[in-house]
Structure formats: C-alpha cells, structure tokens
Design a protein around this motif. Structure first.
Motif, PDB file in Angstrom:
ATOM      1  N   GLU A  91       0.850  -1.182   0.000  1.00  0.00           N
ATOM      2  CA  GLU A  91       0.000   0.000   0.000  1.00  0.00           C
ATOM      3  C   GLU A  91       0.892   1.240   0.000  1.00  0.00           C
ATOM      4  OE1 GLU A  91      -2.759  -0.178   3.211  1.00  0.00           O
ATOM      5  OE2 GLU A  91      -3.658  -2.075   2.542  1.00  0.00           O
ATOM      6  N   VAL A  92       0.627   2.140  -0.915  1.00  0.00           N
ATOM      7  CA  VAL A  92       1.469   3.326  -1.101  1.00  0.00           C
ATOM      8  C   VAL A  92       0.654   4.575  -0.797  1.00  0.00           C
ATOM      9  CG1 VAL A  92       2.935   4.606  -2.705  1.00  0.00           C
ATOM     10  CG2 VAL A  92       2.765   2.111  -2.893  1.00  0.00           C
ATOM     11  N   GLU A  93       1.275   5.504  -0.092  1.00  0.00           N
ATOM     12  CA  GLU A  93       0.657   6.808   0.129  1.00  0.00           C
ATOM     13  C   GLU A  93       1.555   7.886  -0.455  1.00  0.00           C
ATOM     14  OE1 GLU A  93      -1.519   8.110   3.834  1.00  0.00           O
ATOM     15  OE2 GLU A  93       0.254   9.428   3.971  1.00  0.00           O
ATOM     16  N   VAL A  94       0.980   8.726  -1.298  1.00  0.00           N
ATOM     17  CA  VAL A  94       1.707   9.831  -1.922  1.00  0.00           C
ATOM     18  C   VAL A  94       1.063  11.137  -1.499  1.00  0.00           C
ATOM     19  CG1 VAL A  94       2.401  10.921  -4.086  1.00  0.00           C
ATOM     20  CG2 VAL A  94       2.377   8.421  -3.911  1.00  0.00           C
ATOM     21  N   VAL A  95       1.864  12.020  -0.949  1.00  0.00           N
ATOM     22  CA  VAL A  95       1.405  13.370  -0.632  1.00  0.00           C
ATOM     23  C   VAL A  95       2.144  14.325  -1.560  1.00  0.00           C
ATOM     24  CG1 VAL A  95       1.176  15.163   1.119  1.00  0.00           C
ATOM     25  CG2 VAL A  95       1.003  12.746   1.776  1.00  0.00           C
ATOM     26  N   ALA A  96       1.386  14.987  -2.446  1.00  0.00           N
ATOM     27  CA  ALA A  96       1.975  15.899  -3.420  1.00  0.00           C
ATOM     28  C   ALA A  96       1.602  17.334  -3.063  1.00  0.00           C
ATOM     29  CB  ALA A  96       1.490  15.567  -4.828  1.00  0.00           C
ATOM     30  N   THR A  97       2.614  18.176  -2.934  1.00  0.00           N
ATOM     31  CA  THR A  97       2.384  19.587  -2.632  1.00  0.00           C
ATOM     32  C   THR A  97       2.264  20.367  -3.933  1.00  0.00           C
ATOM     33  OG1 THR A  97       3.629  19.418  -0.572  1.00  0.00           O
ATOM     34  CG2 THR A  97       3.297  21.619  -1.467  1.00  0.00           C
ATOM     35  N   VAL A  98       1.125  21.066  -4.072  1.00  0.00           N
ATOM     36  CA  VAL A  98       0.859  21.860  -5.274  1.00  0.00           C
ATOM     37  C   VAL A  98       0.964  23.333  -4.898  1.00  0.00           C
ATOM     38  CG1 VAL A  98      -0.762  22.344  -7.140  1.00  0.00           C
ATOM     39  CG2 VAL A  98      -0.692  20.063  -6.103  1.00  0.00           C
ATOM     40  N   ARG A  99       1.681  24.085  -5.696  1.00  0.00           N
ATOM     41  CA  ARG A  99       1.907  25.506  -5.418  1.00  0.00           C
ATOM     42  C   ARG A  99       1.190  26.356  -6.462  1.00  0.00           C
ATOM     43  NH1 ARG A  99       5.385  28.166  -2.229  1.00  0.00           N
ATOM     44  NH2 ARG A  99       6.289  26.162  -1.601  1.00  0.00           N
ATOM     45  N   ASN A 100       0.573  27.427  -6.007  1.00  0.00           N
ATOM     46  CA  ASN A 100      -0.156  28.334  -6.894  1.00  0.00           C
ATOM     47  C   ASN A 100       0.499  29.707  -6.870  1.00  0.00           C
ATOM     48  OD1 ASN A 100      -1.980  29.695  -8.454  1.00  0.00           O
ATOM     49  ND2 ASN A 100      -3.645  29.667  -6.952  1.00  0.00           N
ATOM     50  N   ASP A 101       1.216  30.033  -7.919  1.00  0.00           N
ATOM     51  CA  ASP A 101       1.827  31.351  -8.054  1.00  0.00           C
ATOM     52  C   ASP A 101       1.038  32.230  -9.015  1.00  0.00           C
ATOM     53  OD1 ASP A 101       3.928  30.767  -6.323  1.00  0.00           O
ATOM     54  OD2 ASP A 101       5.114  29.841  -7.913  1.00  0.00           O
ATOM     55  N   GLY A 102      -0.191  31.820  -9.309  1.00  0.00           N
ATOM     56  CA  GLY A 102      -1.025  32.581 -10.232  1.00  0.00           C
ATOM     57  C   GLY A 102      -1.720  33.741  -9.554  1.00  0.00           C
ATOM     58  N   LYS A 103      -2.717  34.284 -10.234  1.00  0.00           N
ATOM     59  CA  LYS A 103      -3.411  35.480  -9.745  1.00  0.00           C
ATOM     60  C   LYS A 103      -4.786  35.180  -9.174  1.00  0.00           C
ATOM     61  CE  LYS A 103      -0.998  38.492 -13.032  1.00  0.00           C
ATOM     62  NZ  LYS A 103      -1.160  39.471 -14.148  1.00  0.00           N
ATOM     63  N   SER A 104      -5.192  33.916  -9.215  1.00  0.00           N
ATOM     64  CA  SER A 104      -6.517  33.574  -8.693  1.00  0.00           C
ATOM     65  C   SER A 104      -6.509  32.161  -8.137  1.00  0.00           C
ATOM     66  CB  SER A 104      -7.578  33.692  -9.786  1.00  0.00           C
ATOM     67  OG  SER A 104      -7.295  32.806 -10.863  1.00  0.00           O
ATOM     68  N   THR A 105      -7.509  31.872  -7.311  1.00  0.00           N
ATOM     69  CA  THR A 105      -7.652  30.525  -6.768  1.00  0.00           C
ATOM     70  C   THR A 105      -7.758  29.521  -7.905  1.00  0.00           C
ATOM     71  OG1 THR A 105      -8.713  31.361  -4.779  1.00  0.00           O
ATOM     72  CG2 THR A 105      -9.106  29.052  -5.348  1.00  0.00           C
ATOM     73  N   ALA A 106      -7.121  28.378  -7.733  1.00  0.00           N
ATOM     74  CA  ALA A 106      -7.066  27.387  -8.807  1.00  0.00           C
ATOM     75  C   ALA A 106      -7.582  26.045  -8.332  1.00  0.00           C
ATOM     76  CB  ALA A 106      -5.639  27.242  -9.321  1.00  0.00           C
ATOM     77  N   LEU A 107      -8.238  25.320  -9.246  1.00  0.00           N
ATOM     78  CA  LEU A 107      -8.621  23.932  -9.032  1.00  0.00           C
ATOM     79  C   LEU A 107      -7.654  23.071  -9.837  1.00  0.00           C
ATOM     80  CD1 LEU A 107     -10.559  21.727  -8.003  1.00  0.00           C
ATOM     81  CD2 LEU A 107     -11.939  22.123 -10.070  1.00  0.00           C
ATOM     82  N   ALA A 108      -6.955  22.181  -9.149  1.00  0.00           N
ATOM     83  CA  ALA A 108      -5.945  21.363  -9.813  1.00  0.00           C
ATOM     84  C   ALA A 108      -6.347  19.902  -9.809  1.00  0.00           C
ATOM     85  CB  ALA A 108      -4.593  21.522  -9.132  1.00  0.00           C
ATOM     86  N   SER A 109      -6.091  19.243 -10.917  1.00  0.00           N
ATOM     87  CA  SER A 109      -6.213  17.798 -11.010  1.00  0.00           C
ATOM     88  C   SER A 109      -4.826  17.207 -10.794  1.00  0.00           C
ATOM     89  CB  SER A 109      -6.746  17.391 -12.380  1.00  0.00           C
ATOM     90  OG  SER A 109      -6.679  15.997 -12.551  1.00  0.00           O
ATOM     91  N   VAL A 110      -4.708  16.312  -9.812  1.00  0.00           N
ATOM     92  CA  VAL A 110      -3.423  15.702  -9.471  1.00  0.00           C
ATOM     93  C   VAL A 110      -3.500  14.213  -9.780  1.00  0.00           C
ATOM     94  CG1 VAL A 110      -1.734  15.271  -7.660  1.00  0.00           C
ATOM     95  CG2 VAL A 110      -3.051  17.405  -7.659  1.00  0.00           C
ATOM     96  N   THR A 111      -2.667  13.776 -10.715  1.00  0.00           N
ATOM     97  CA  THR A 111      -2.630  12.366 -11.114  1.00  0.00           C
ATOM     98  C   THR A 111      -1.303  11.752 -10.685  1.00  0.00           C
ATOM     99  OG1 THR A 111      -4.053  12.769 -13.028  1.00  0.00           O
ATOM    100  CG2 THR A 111      -2.735  10.750 -13.040  1.00  0.00           C
ATOM    101  N   VAL A 112      -1.385  10.597 -10.042  1.00  0.00           N
ATOM    102  CA  VAL A 112      -0.191   9.887  -9.600  1.00  0.00           C
ATOM    103  C   VAL A 112      -0.101   8.566 -10.349  1.00  0.00           C
ATOM    104  CG1 VAL A 112       0.983   8.764  -7.676  1.00  0.00           C
ATOM    105  CG2 VAL A 112      -0.208  10.928  -7.311  1.00  0.00           C
ATOM    106  N   GLN A 113       1.026   8.340 -10.952  1.00  0.00           N
ATOM    107  CA  GLN A 113       1.274   7.078 -11.662  1.00  0.00           C
ATOM    108  C   GLN A 113       2.526   6.429 -11.087  1.00  0.00           C
ATOM    109  OE1 GLN A 113       0.833   6.600 -16.138  1.00  0.00           O
ATOM    110  NE2 GLN A 113       3.056   6.527 -15.962  1.00  0.00           N
ATOM    111  N   LEU A 114       2.400   5.173 -10.696  1.00  0.00           N
ATOM    112  CA  LEU A 114       3.530   4.402 -10.178  1.00  0.00           C
ATOM    113  C   LEU A 114       3.987   3.412 -11.229  1.00  0.00           C
ATOM    114  CD1 LEU A 114       2.179   3.586  -6.578  1.00  0.00           C
ATOM    115  CD2 LEU A 114       3.352   5.655  -7.372  1.00  0.00           C
TER     116      LEU A 114
END
Length: 733
Positions: A91-114
C-alpha cells in the motif's frame, strides 16, 4: 561555507551552510524587457570552518527550472511512504504539494502514476482534485493512498541484495471552465518498497530479516576531483565500497549530494544520513556553531524533505560528537532535534554519534532511537546490562578494531569504520612510518609511545591525506581492505607482507593506522631478510593455515611475531592490552627469496608472485563506453608492468598523460593513493604509488559540449624510465 545570491543587482537569498540544498524563486526579479539577466553567486569560505577539506565554490549541481504558475513543488514536494507491505501487496501513500503562483484561486487535477523503474511498466495510478488559494507561498497537499488505488501487486522489495526501485510521477493540471485541463506540470521521483525496524533483541531488520550493518564513514570529497560531486564520481565510490563488502554508509558529517544517495538507492547500500558536526558549541572558530540557532530547523527540514524518499536511508543522524552533549542544554537540544525529525519523518530512526561513551551521556541518548557509539566497544556489554532496551550502532571504529562485539550482540546493529575511503584533510591521522636512531630509543625508553605523535599524526607535510581508509583516494584497496574482505566473508583467504623496516627502527601507529603491509612479494635488495607475513582466514580452526615459499612450507610463529614489535600511539584506546590483536590472522616469519609465496587454507589458495623488472605501462578503463554527459567520467588505471604483464608493486614512475588532439573529452584530474604526493591533481601527470596511479577522463570541455558517438583517447608515457607507452580509448554514447 556561506553563499549569497543576487539577480540583476538585487540580493535574493543565500545559505550559511554549504552542504544544504536550497531553492530560490527568480520570477519577480527577472528583467521583463530584452535585457540579459545576470545571476551572481558569492561564496564566502573564510576562516577555520571545517575539520576536513570542504572545497570551495559551487561543487554540486545547480538546476534552473521553468514551470507554469500552478506547479508541483520541485524541492521536497512529494512524500512517498508504504504504510503496509506484504508479499502480495504494497500500500502506497503519496502526498503531493501543489503551489499556486497565479493570480486567482485554482482547481488542480493531481494524477499519480507508479511504475517499475527498471521496466517502465505502470503498476498503479489514481487522481484527485485539490483547490489552491492565491497568495504568497500558497500551497495545498493532495494525498492519494491505497483506498484511492495506489496498491502495488506482488511488489519487488528494495534490499541490499536486490535494490528494486519504483517511480512515482505526479502530473498537475489546472481545471478550467468546462472541466478542460490546461497548464500541465510534471514532477517525479524514485522510491522503494521495504520495511525496516530496530530492536535490541532482533537488531536492525530489513524486510523482516536481521541485517548487520557492515558500514563505513565517508567524507564528501572525490579524491583528485576535490569536492566536485559529479554523478559518476559519487556512483563509483558506492560501487567500490559495495564490491568490498560494505552494505552501509554514514555520510560524515553532513548531508551528501543527491547523486550519492541516488547511487546508494540503485546499488543497494543502507545509509545513515548525517546533518551536523556541531551545534551551539563549535569545534572551529568559524564553523556552523555561529549559525546553528538561526538555521538548524531550516537546514534539518531541507535535508529531510529532500532525502525522505530514498529507500537507502534508514537512519537520520542529528550530529557527530556534539561538544555540548554532556551539558543540560545539549540533552535539551537532542530532544528538540529528535522531535523535529520525527514530526517530518516518523518512519526512520534518529541517532547521534557520541565518542568514548559514559553514563554522563545517558540524558543525551534518551531521546534517540539508536545510540551512536564512537570508539566505545568495551561499553557494549555493560551498557546493555544497564539499558537492556538500548539499541547501539558503532558509528565510528578503528580499522584494526572494527566488528568486535557486533556479530554476536543483537543490540549492536552494525559497525561504521573510520573511514571507508581516504579523504583530503585531517592529514596523517592514519599514517604509518618509522622511528630510527635516538627517536626510537627515546620512544622505547619513555615506555609510553603516545608521545610519538602530535595531534594523532606521525607524519608532517607533505602528508595531505587522512590515510585511514580501507580504500585510497583513487579507489584502490589498501591493506586493511583485504583483511576486511575476510572479516566480512567477501573473500575466504588473503595474505599481507609487512614492508622491511629500517634496522633498529620502530613503527609508530596512530589508532587509525594500519601496519605498513603490502600485497607484494617483490622486495629486491632484501634477500634473506626476515619478512613478517600474515594470512587472513575465517576457516574453522581445525583447518590448518599453511604458507609455502617456492614449494617449501614455512612454520607459523606467535600471533604477533618478534619481527614486528607492538605499534604505539594507542593511549586511552589500549582496550585491555588487546588493541592490535587481529582475529582470523596467522603470522609467519619468512626469509625473503624471490618466487612464489602461497597461502593454503583447505581448498582456498592465494599466491603472491615476485614481479620482474618494469618494461611498460598499461592503461585500463573502468568502462569502455560512457555517456556523452559532463556528469559522467571514465577512470583509467595506469599500471607499471613487467614482461609477463604483472604489476610491479614497488615501481615509482613519473607518468605523462596526454589526451589525443581531437578527442571528445578532457583529462579532469590525475593522482594516486600516495598521501605524500603533493603534485596538483590538475596536472597532466601522475607518479605511481605501489605500481599504479589514476587518470580521470570527462566528456566534452568547459567550452565544448560532449558529443554522442565520440572517442576519448589517452596515452600514458614514461620515457625517462625507458618504459613502453600505453594508449586506451573510451567511447561516448
């Protein structure tokens, strides 16, 4: 060593600890017109800031990365753990930190492939969405785990014998109107599936089996390359140690380069990753103690975030021989640093190295998971009686005394020799040499030959190498490595011949020294001279150890013969009068005669043959094909050989090195294991030591990039010695 960074004349950051990786966002300081951007890095390497050779300047990689405004954190932005591992599933757990340097709130799709790193086969994948607000340093974590589909079926374990790796690739896409995905960014890292545990009754366990750590301490320099951490140089050090039985490395006394840890991951070597050599109390006037209070948390955080996905790392060391360890503030800081490490990474053990341990160290040890003992083998048993749950690791031991009390005591999980590889600096702490005449008489008359050395060294300049390693600075085995090969069952049988000593002399040795033994039976001019020979074998005592000279059997003598008086300079490390006793060795005294010296133990045979006169040179590359990349290297061994192609071990020859004009590479450095050869490593020559030296070739040059399908040709010549030259080539691909 401190660094400060400017971009276009503006100070934008820096770091006072030269071993820490750090990251600076350049965006807001960039020129928006067509003017060139000027990036300046200033290195301040002042005063006495290190106990070993630190190097100076930028000696590790620098990356310039361009990303979209919505991006994965490049530095420590992925955390991978395997909370549950069985033979059937991981069982694998991945915690990915996403950073937003844009000008507005963002909705991100995060895909993890092993995927399997060796084959590229995808073994698991999943995705999730995360909202990241806007603002300075705005980040959000996306956590994906087994319940989301991150399960590897029939996982290949990372182990020292089979270092299987996987790769996690994280793709981040912004989700716009109509659920369209744009602005994609990708970050990836390798990881391993393995379990570790520490216990005083079972020791250190890797994947459910007890593993004794056959370890060595390693400083960060790469011999003739200095502190330049090129990928191949880092990898080769690990390769050489692995080939000599090492399954563990302690990164003394600072975080290593990422390339070094990558090599440990690939090759299957366990790592104790060390942070500091001092805390608030320093060891030199200008060292890290000046910055510790302001920077320890950031530097520790940096090491943990950068390195936490390396399966090779099993222990974090928070310090080496901390001067304030027996002060109440030292114990308090031991607790604070240990807690800080566990808050970021609770999956590994925390340790720290303490020299000559006593009960005064108990408060310092209390917060640690594993107690690091430097040069304290006689304390393993009494401390176990006093603290039966304490887990001990021998963080430093002397070359001649290593492994004592480790094999048969479960609570001592391993042994780290000081050192595995010679290093630049702390010159001569492992030197050997001779006292003659009045010096010898005075030393013997004193009865305590501790006075034979000042500051634990017996040799003055031009000694510039520690000379305490199993491996010399160019990667060749030294005499103690052959003994260690037997000790760790890498080899069943080895033999060593002590070099002839001047008449009336004694051999002063520091605790880090090894007697002046050689793997040589070539001693012209010493015919009929008694020579001390030791045979190393772990065969059953019932199997006789025999030695033959030209077919005639030689009788064994006492364990340490009269031909070799007990060395000295042991002082407080007397170890009950047994310091220089060497288990698994049998000593012989043999009158020298040219020919064959053969050791036989059961079915195992080892022979040293007298070499003839030198007639030529031989060049041998470590690899015939290297990558067309400035981070790759070819190590070319130069040997003096006789008419039969045998190395002439006593040959001292000046060798000229020439890279053929038109070659697609350069001579990066050259040198030998001789601790007294002060010739520049940057010269186009080397002098052989024990019959050999080393040339290091590098693809391309400072003004010309490497070329695919190129050739680098090196010629070694010694015309003044009347030897036949040798040439060899390596290809770049």
């Amino acid at each position: 060593m401190s660094s400060t960074v400017w971009l276009n004349g503006q100070h934008i950051g820096g770091r006072p600890y030269g071993y820490s990786t750090f990251e600076i966002d350049l965006t807001e300081y960039m020129n928006t017109n067509d003017d060139p951007n000027v990036l300046v890095v200033r290195v301040d390497n002042r005063g006495q800031n290190s106990r070993w050779y630190s190097g100076s300047g930028i000696y590790r990689h620098v990356w310039l990365t361009r990303t979209p405004s919505l991006r994965g954190d490049r530095f420590g932005g992925i955390s991978i753990t395997t909370p549950k591992v069985t033979d059937g599933n991981a069982e694998v757990e991945v915690v990915a930190t996403v950073r937003n340097d844009g000008k507005s709130t963002a909705l991100a799709s995060v895909t993890v492939q092993l995927s399997d790193e060796a084959t590229g086969e995808v073994v698991a994948s999943t995705s999730a969405s995360v909202v990241i607000s806007v603002g300075p340093n705005s980040t959000a974590d996306a956590t994906l785990a087994a319940e989301d589909g991150l399960v590897i079926a029939d996982p290949s374990r990372w182990d020292v014998d089979s270092p299987s790796l996987y790769r996690a690739t994280v793709t981040i896409s912004s989700v716009g109107e109509g659920s369209t995905e744009v602005s994609t960014d990708t970050v990836s890292t390798t990881f391993g599936v393995r379990t570790i545990s520490f216990d005083s009754s079972m020791g250190f366990m890797l994947n459910g089996r007890t593993l004794k750590l056959q370890g060595g301490c390693v400083h960060h320099d790469n011999g003739p390359l200095g502190s330049m951490a090129l990928d191949r140089a880092e990898e080769r050090r690990v390769e050489v140690l692995k080939a000599n039985g090492y399954n563990a490395i302690r990164t003394s006394h600072n975080p290593p380069s990422p390339a070094f840890l990558d090599a440990c991951d690939r090759l299957g070597v366990v790592v104790m990753n060390e942070a500091f050599d001092c805390w608030e109390w320093g060891k030199n006037t200008d060292d890290y103690h000046l910055e510790f209070d302001d920077w320890w948390q950031e530097d520790l955080r940096t090491m943990l975030l950068r390195d936490r996905n390396h399966p090779s790392i099993v222990m974090w060391s928070i310090g080496n021989e901390i001067p304030m360890r027996d002060d109440p503030k030292g114990a308090e800081l031991s607790q604070n640093l240990s807690d800080y490490v566990r808050a970021i990474d609770p999956t590994r053990a925390v340790t720290s190295a303490v020299p000559m341990t006593t009960s005064d160290d108990d408060p310092f040890f209390a917060p640690l998971d594993v107690a690091g003992y430097n040069y304290s083998p006689l304390m393993y048993e009494p401390d176990h009686e006093a603290h039966p749950d304490r887990i001990i690791v021998a963080t430093e031991t002397f070359p001649v005394w290593s492994w004592r009390g480790v094999e048969d005591q479960s609570w001592v999980i391993g042994d780290f020799i000081w050192t595995a590889i010679d290093y630049i600096g702390e010159s001569g702490i492992g030197a050997n040499g001779y006292y003659t005449g009045s010096d010898a008489e005075n030393a013997i008359g004193d009865g305590d030959i501790q006075a034979c050395a000042s500051d634990d060294t017996v040799q003055p300049y031009a000694y510039h190498i520690s000379f305490c390693g199993d491996i010399d600075i160019v990667g060749h085995r030294k005499p103690q490595a052959f003994y260690r090969n037997v000790l760790w069952n890498v080899s069943k049988l080895e033999l060593a011949v002590h070099a002839p000593m001047p008449e009336g002399s004694i051999e002063p040795l520091t605790p880090w020294s090894w007697p002046d033994e050689r793997q040589s039976w070539t001693w012209p001019g010493h015919e009929e001279r008694d020579m001390t020979v030791r045979v190393f074998s772990r065969a059953d005592p019932s199997v006789p150890v025999k030695l033959y000279l030209n077919g005639e059997e030689v009788a064994a003598t006492d364990p340490w013969s009269e031909a070799q008086d007990d060395p000295c300079c042991i002082g407080q490390f007397d170890y009950g009068g047994a310091f220089w006793s060497t288990p698994f060795s049998t000593t012989f005294v043999v009158p020298y005669a040219a020919g064959n010296l053969t050791a036989v133990v059961g079915d195992d045979v080892r022979t040293l043959v007298t070499a003839g006169a030198p007639v030529g040179l031989r060049l041998t590359p470590d690899r015939d094909i290297i990558n067309a990349d400035r981070s790759d290297l070819a190590y070319m061994t130069v040997e003096v050989v006789d008419a039969y192609g045998r190395i002439v071990p006593n040959a001292v020859v000046d060798v000229s090195l020439t890279v053929t004009e038109g070659s697609e590479g350069e001579l990066a450095a050259a040198g030998s294991g001789n601790p007294e050869d002060a010739r520049s490593f940057q010269s186009n020559a080397c002098t052989t030591f024990n019959g050999r030296c080393m040339a290091i070739l590098r693809p391309g040059s400072a003004s010309k990039p490497p070329v695919v399908n190129g050739v680098i040709k090196l010629t070694a010549s010694a015309h003044e010695a009347g030897l036949v030259s040798s040439s060899a080539t390596v290809a770049t691909a």
